[in-house]
Design an enzyme around this catalytic site. Sequence first.
Site, PDB file in Angstrom:
ATOM      1  N   GLU A 178      18.474  -7.441  16.980  1.00 51.44           N
ATOM      2  CA  GLU A 178      19.061  -7.478  18.325  1.00 51.44           C
ATOM      3  C   GLU A 178      20.446  -8.120  18.299  1.00 51.44           C
ATOM      4  O   GLU A 178      20.745  -9.047  19.053  1.00 51.44           O
ATOM      5  CB  GLU A 178      18.103  -8.184  19.283  1.00 51.44           C
ATOM      6  CG  GLU A 178      16.808  -7.401  19.447  1.00 51.44           C
ATOM      7  CD  GLU A 178      15.919  -7.906  20.582  1.00 51.44           C
ATOM      8  OE1 GLU A 178      16.334  -8.784  21.340  1.00 51.44           O
ATOM      9  OE2 GLU A 178      14.788  -7.393  20.691  1.00 51.44           O
ATOM     10  N   HIS A 421       1.114  -4.239  29.202  1.00 47.85           N
ATOM     11  CA  HIS A 421       2.071  -5.004  28.394  1.00 47.85           C
ATOM     12  C   HIS A 421       1.330  -5.999  27.514  1.00 47.85           C
ATOM     13  O   HIS A 421       0.484  -6.744  28.004  1.00 47.85           O
ATOM     14  CB  HIS A 421       3.055  -5.749  29.310  1.00 47.85           C
ATOM     15  CG  HIS A 421       4.136  -6.472  28.552  1.00 47.85           C
ATOM     16  ND1 HIS A 421       4.532  -7.740  28.847  1.00 47.85           N
ATOM     17  CD2 HIS A 421       4.892  -6.079  27.499  1.00 47.85           C
ATOM     18  CE1 HIS A 421       5.497  -8.104  28.008  1.00 47.85           C
ATOM     19  NE2 HIS A 421       5.730  -7.121  27.176  1.00 47.85           N
ATOM     20  N   HIS A 422       1.627  -5.961  26.217  1.00 45.24           N
ATOM     21  CA  HIS A 422       1.074  -6.922  25.268  1.00 45.24           C
ATOM     22  C   HIS A 422       2.212  -7.655  24.577  1.00 45.24           C
ATOM     23  O   HIS A 422       2.701  -7.206  23.536  1.00 45.24           O
ATOM     24  CB  HIS A 422       0.243  -6.209  24.188  1.00 45.24           C
ATOM     25  CG  HIS A 422      -1.049  -5.637  24.676  1.00 45.24           C
ATOM     26  ND1 HIS A 422      -1.764  -4.731  23.935  1.00 45.24           N
ATOM     27  CD2 HIS A 422      -1.752  -5.847  25.813  1.00 45.24           C
ATOM     28  CE1 HIS A 422      -2.875  -4.391  24.606  1.00 45.24           C
ATOM     29  NE2 HIS A 422      -2.878  -5.057  25.749  1.00 45.24           N
ATOM     30  N   GLU A 423       2.665  -8.753  25.151  1.00 40.80           N
ATOM     31  CA  GLU A 423       3.619  -9.602  24.423  1.00 40.80           C
ATOM     32  C   GLU A 423       2.795 -10.483  23.491  1.00 40.80           C
ATOM     33  O   GLU A 423       1.879 -11.163  23.943  1.00 40.80           O
ATOM     34  CB  GLU A 423       4.430 -10.450  25.405  1.00 40.80           C
ATOM     35  CG  GLU A 423       5.355 -11.460  24.742  1.00 40.80           C
ATOM     36  CD  GLU A 423       6.306 -10.812  23.748  1.00 40.80           C
ATOM     37  OE1 GLU A 423       7.159 -10.030  24.174  1.00 40.80           O
ATOM     38  OE2 GLU A 423       6.174 -11.078  22.525  1.00 40.80           O
ATOM     39  N   HIS A 491       8.416  -3.316  21.089  1.00 42.26           N
ATOM     40  CA  HIS A 491       9.672  -4.082  21.135  1.00 42.26           C
ATOM     41  C   HIS A 491       9.656  -5.131  20.026  1.00 42.26           C
ATOM     42  O   HIS A 491       8.603  -5.684  19.705  1.00 42.26           O
ATOM     43  CB  HIS A 491       9.829  -4.759  22.496  1.00 42.26           C
ATOM     44  CG  HIS A 491      10.345  -3.818  23.546  1.00 42.26           C
ATOM     45  ND1 HIS A 491      11.393  -4.133  24.370  1.00 42.26           N
ATOM     46  CD2 HIS A 491       9.963  -2.565  23.872  1.00 42.26           C
ATOM     47  CE1 HIS A 491      11.638  -3.102  25.184  1.00 42.26           C
ATOM     48  NE2 HIS A 491      10.780  -2.138  24.909  1.00 42.26           N
ATOM     49  N   GLU A 492      10.834  -5.375  19.460  1.00 39.62           N
ATOM     50  CA  GLU A 492      11.014  -6.360  18.372  1.00 39.62           C
ATOM     51  C   GLU A 492      10.252  -6.012  17.100  1.00 39.62           C
ATOM     52  O   GLU A 492      10.038  -6.876  16.242  1.00 39.62           O
ATOM     53  CB  GLU A 492      10.623  -7.793  18.825  1.00 39.62           C
ATOM     54  CG  GLU A 492      11.488  -8.359  19.909  1.00 39.62           C
ATOM     55  CD  GLU A 492      10.957  -8.048  21.302  1.00 39.62           C
ATOM     56  OE1 GLU A 492       9.745  -7.828  21.450  1.00 39.62           O
ATOM     57  OE2 GLU A 492      11.759  -7.993  22.246  1.00 39.62           O
ATOM     58  N   GLU A 510      12.055  -0.532  20.694  1.00 37.70           N
ATOM     59  CA  GLU A 510      13.311  -1.169  21.077  1.00 37.70           C
ATOM     60  C   GLU A 510      14.091  -1.391  19.780  1.00 37.70           C
ATOM     61  O   GLU A 510      14.912  -0.577  19.408  1.00 37.70           O
ATOM     62  CB  GLU A 510      13.037  -2.479  21.815  1.00 37.70           C
ATOM     63  CG  GLU A 510      14.297  -3.157  22.304  1.00 37.70           C
ATOM     64  CD  GLU A 510      14.040  -4.601  22.704  1.00 37.70           C
ATOM     65  OE1 GLU A 510      13.329  -5.328  21.976  1.00 37.70           O
ATOM     66  OE2 GLU A 510      14.560  -5.015  23.737  1.00 37.70           O
ATOM     67  N   GLU A 516      18.309  -5.587  28.282  1.00 42.02           N
ATOM     68  CA  GLU A 516      18.025  -6.977  28.675  1.00 42.02           C
ATOM     69  C   GLU A 516      19.213  -7.896  28.416  1.00 42.02           C
ATOM     70  O   GLU A 516      19.423  -8.870  29.130  1.00 42.02           O
ATOM     71  CB  GLU A 516      16.770  -7.489  27.944  1.00 42.02           C
ATOM     72  CG  GLU A 516      16.880  -7.464  26.440  1.00 42.02           C
ATOM     73  CD  GLU A 516      15.604  -7.924  25.720  1.00 42.02           C
ATOM     74  OE1 GLU A 516      14.711  -8.463  26.376  1.00 42.02           O
ATOM     75  OE2 GLU A 516      15.524  -7.734  24.498  1.00 42.02           O
TER      76      GLU A 516
HETATM   77  C1  NOJ Z   1      11.540  -8.873  25.038  1.00 46.00           C
HETATM   78  C2  NOJ Z   1      11.446  -7.439  25.441  1.00 46.00           C
HETATM   79  O1  NOJ Z   1      12.483  -6.685  24.854  1.00 46.00           O
HETATM   80  C3  NOJ Z   1      11.482  -7.369  26.948  1.00 46.00           C
HETATM   81  O2  NOJ Z   1      11.510  -6.034  27.368  1.00 46.00           O
HETATM   82  C4  NOJ Z   1      10.293  -8.116  27.490  1.00 46.00           C
HETATM   83  O3  NOJ Z   1      10.375  -8.128  28.890  1.00 46.00           O
HETATM   84  C5  NOJ Z   1      10.283  -9.548  26.993  1.00 46.00           C
HETATM   85  N1  NOJ Z   1      10.421  -9.584  25.572  1.00 46.00           N
HETATM   86  C6  NOJ Z   1       9.015 -10.272  27.375  1.00 46.00           C
HETATM   87  O4  NOJ Z   1       7.941  -9.745  26.671  1.00 46.00           O
HETATM   88 CA    CA Z   2      13.848  -7.417  22.928  1.00 47.87          CA
END
Ligand code: NOJ
Ligand code: CA
Length: 710
Positions: A178, A421-423, A491-492, A510, A516
Site C-alpha cells: 500500500e 466482512h472478516h477483518e 484486502h491486504e 485490494e 481509503e
Molecule cells: C483496510 C481495508 O482496506 C478497508 O477497506 C477496511 O475498511 C479496513 N481495513 C478495516 O477492515
Molecule cells: Ca487496505
Amino acid sequence: MDRLLCFSRRLLPACAAFLLALPPAWGETLSSPGGDLELGFRLSPEGMPFYSLRYKGQAVVEESRLGFVLLPDVAFDRGFSVEEVRFAARDTVWEPVWGQWREIRDCHREMCVRLRQAESGRRLVVRFRLFDDGLGFRYEFPAQEGLRHFMLGEEVTEFRLPGDPVAFWLPGDYDTNEYPTTTSRLSEVAGLIEGVREEPLAVKSAPPGTVVQTPLMLEWPGRLYVNIHEAALLDYPAMQLDLGGRPSDLSAHLVPDKNGVRAYLQGGCVSPWRTVVVSDDARDILASTLILNLNEPCRWEDTSWIRPMKYVGVWWEYFTGQGSTWAYSDERDIRIGQTDYRQLPPNGRHGANTAHVKEYIDFAARHGFDAVLVEGWNEGWEDNRAYLKERIFSFTRPYPDFDVEELSRYAAGKGVELIMHHETMSSAADYERQLPEALRFMRRYGYDVVKTGYVGGVIPRSEYHDGQWMVNHYARVAEMAARHRVMVDSHEAVRPTGLCRTYPNWLAQESARGTEFESFQGIRPDHAAILPFTRLMGGPMDYTPGIFEGDLSQYGPNKGRRSSTLAKQLALYVTMYSPLQMAADLWQNYEKWPDPFQFIKDVAVDWDDTRILEAEPGDYVTIARKEKGRERWFIGGVTDEQGRTACIPLSFLPEGRAFVATIYADGPRAHWQDNPQDIAISTREVSRGDVLRLRLAPGGGVAVSILPAE
Ligand code: NOJ
Ligand code: CA
C-alpha cells in the site's frame, strides 16, 4: 469454466525430442508465434543455465542465470547437463467465467529443458513459454530420490536488463504494497528507497534496501515497455526483485519466513511462472493476457453461483471522520467468546446497527445495486489495534444492535445481497480455525460474498503477508469459500498473479493503495495511470472508487481533499478493471449529485471486449469496454497532473447503428486541486465513424456511456 474451443491451429513440430548425448556447453533458441520475440537458452561450460530474451532484434533480458540454492548451502544452479529438450506449440481459445474479454486466445510455443546435475544426480526442469506478448518460464522439481523434502535458500533467477530504464516501483516489503509508486531510473532506486520507506506503513522486517516489488513496470522511453511479475503463485513465496550489483541486474528475492527459509517444498512441485511482458507500444502491456494464460483452468465444475457485482457499503463513514465507528462500545478489555456485549455500554456511534444498515439496503434497492457491504457487524472491534494477538474477532457473533436474521430477511425482500466482512488483523491462524464455522454462519444467513482483511504489519506465528505460509492461507480461504459457494474479496493479501482464472470465486483483491488513502495521506494524480501497468497486471482490484464529495474537511478536522476531479472518479470504473465495483461514497452524496451518479448506475462489471485506446505508464490511460451480452459500451480515460485531450475513434461500434453517448467530462475550469467538482455532462448521437475529442483537466478524467439510440 474454461472451455477449449479449438486445438492447435498452427502446425509446428508438436513434440520433437532430442535425447542425451548433448555437449555440456549447449544452446537452443525459440521464437514466439509471430516471430517478434526470441528466447535463448544456454548451458555454460560449468553447466550453469542461462536464458536471454530479444524483441524485434533488441535485447530485453541479457544472458541471465537460472537455478537455486538449496538449504543447507547446496548449489542447484551449476554442474548441469541437458538430459532432454522438448518443443511444443499450442493455439487454443478459452472462456473465462468473467473478465475483460469473453474469449482469450492462448497461443504460445514451448521449450522444456530437463537438466541433470552430474555429481548429485538431481534433476531440474525449466519450462519456457513464449507468447506474442511475452515470456513465461517456471521451474519444475521432478519427484526423485535426492529431492524429496527440501528447503529453498535462494532462487537465483536473474533479469539482467540493458541500459538504465525508467521504473515504476514500490520499495521491497514482506507485508504490504500500500505504497505510492515511485518513478525513477533503476540506477536511482537505491538512493531513493529509504526515503520512500518513511511511510507510516513501513515495516519492521524489511528486505535489503535494494529490493523492489513486482509487478515492476519498466520503460525505455520511446522504445520499449516491459513488465516483470509472476503467474500462478501457489505454495511458494512471492518474488520481489533485488537490484544488488549493477542496478539493471535484477535477481529474484523470495519472501522468506523468519527462520530465513524461502520455501518448504517437495519433489513433484513447480514454481510459479516468472513473467516478462514486452512491447514497443504501452497499450499492448495493458492488453496482455499472458499472466491469465499461464494460470491453470478453473477448478470449479459448476460456476453458476459466481457473478460480478456492484455494491455500496457501510464503509466510507468510518474514514470521513464523522465519528461513526466499527466498534460497538468504547470498552477495551474484551475477551472474545466470554465478554457479554449486552452488558457493555454502547458508544452510541456504532455504524453497523440494524436501522442504519436498512438505509443502505433501501438505497441499494432504489438504485439497482446488487449488494451492501457491512463492516463492523461482529464482536471484537474494540480491540482492533491489538497487533500480534490471536483472538481478536469472532466471525459468528454479531453485535447486539446488528440483527443478522432481520437484516438478511429485509435485504432478501428487497432483492439486495449483504456482503460479509472478516477483518482478521492478520491473525490468520485463528481465522483458519474459525473459518469453517464462519462459512456455515454465512450460508445460514444467505451471504454469498466475503470481504477479508489482513490489516497489520506483522502476523503472529512469525509469518509475513507475502511468504509461502500466507500464500497458502489465501488460497485455502478461496478453496474453502468455494465449497460453500462463497465469493472472496481480499484486502491486504499478497498481490494477485492471475489466480482468478483458477479460482474465479476470488473476485477481487485490494493489495495496493486504494481509495481509503484519500482520507489519510491522499493519492497522487498519476496513481490511476500507473496501477493498470503494475498492480492490475496480476488481476482485478477492489479500488473502491466513486467518491463524489471531494472536500473531506467538511466532515471533520485533519481531512483534506480528494486528489482527483469528479469526472475522474467515474472514469475509474472502466480503467481500474474489476468484476466487483463499489460505489464507495456516503449514499447521501449520490443523491446530492444524481447526474454523475447515473454513470455508476449504468456502467457494467463484466465484459465481452476491451480496447486499450491510449496508454502511457504514469501519464494517461483510455479504455473502451463492451458490456457482456449487450451492445453497450463504456469508456474511461484518466490523466496525471497534466491536462490532455483524449482522442477516441468510435470504430469499435457496429456498422449502421445509431448510439447515444453521454459524456461525463471535466468542466472548463476543472482542476484536481482548485476546482475538482467542475463536471460537464452532455449527450450526443454517435456512430462508428465518429471520433470523440475530449479534454481532461489536470488530475482529471472522462467517462462515456454509449447506449443504443432506440
Ligand atoms: C483496510 C481495508 O482496506 C478497508 O477497506 C477496511 O475498511 C479496513 N481495513 C478495516 O477492515
Ligand atoms: Ca487496505
